[in-house]
Design an enzyme around this catalytic site. Sequence first.
Site, mmCIF file in Angstrom:
data_model
loop_
_atom_site.group_PDB
_atom_site.id
_atom_site.type_symbol
_atom_site.label_atom_id
_atom_site.label_comp_id
_atom_site.label_asym_id
_atom_site.label_seq_id
_atom_site.Cartn_x
_atom_site.Cartn_y
_atom_site.Cartn_z
ATOM 1 N N GLY A 39 -21.459 26.057 30.088
ATOM 2 C CA GLY A 39 -22.417 25.807 29.030
ATOM 3 C C GLY A 39 -21.797 25.340 27.733
ATOM 4 N N GLN A 40 -20.479 25.226 27.673
ATOM 5 C CA GLN A 40 -19.834 24.816 26.443
ATOM 6 C C GLN A 40 -20.198 23.373 26.110
ATOM 7 O OE1 GLN A 40 -15.674 25.479 26.943
ATOM 8 N NE2 GLN A 40 -15.883 27.692 26.932
ATOM 9 N N GLU A 41 -20.552 23.135 24.858
ATOM 10 C CA GLU A 41 -20.990 21.810 24.448
ATOM 11 C C GLU A 41 -19.935 20.742 24.694
ATOM 12 O OE1 GLU A 41 -23.083 20.511 20.681
ATOM 13 O OE2 GLU A 41 -23.613 22.626 20.823
ATOM 14 N N LEU B 138 -18.099 20.307 27.106
ATOM 15 C CA LEU B 138 -18.074 19.905 28.506
ATOM 16 C C LEU B 138 -19.269 19.046 28.911
ATOM 17 C CD1 LEU B 138 -17.004 23.292 30.126
ATOM 18 C CD2 LEU B 138 -15.549 21.343 29.572
#
Length: 66
Positions: free
Chosen positions: A4-6, A8
């Site tokens: 969920g990291q932006e 990525l």
Amino acid sequence: ILGGQESLHSSWNTYYTNTEFVIVVVDSTDRERISVTREELYKMLAHEDLRKSGLLIFANKQDVKE
């Protein structure tokens, strides 16, 4: 499995080719991020490689009050 990291998000489309199903797990207690999740999902589903893919949205933590 995509994080969920932006940072990525821009690389997600490298995984779309030949994808048959998309499974999205949503933390249903996180009201602040649900709109961000919706926007990202719409972006994903607009991609040509995912137009015929099946979709399952799993709303996690439905048993938690609030």
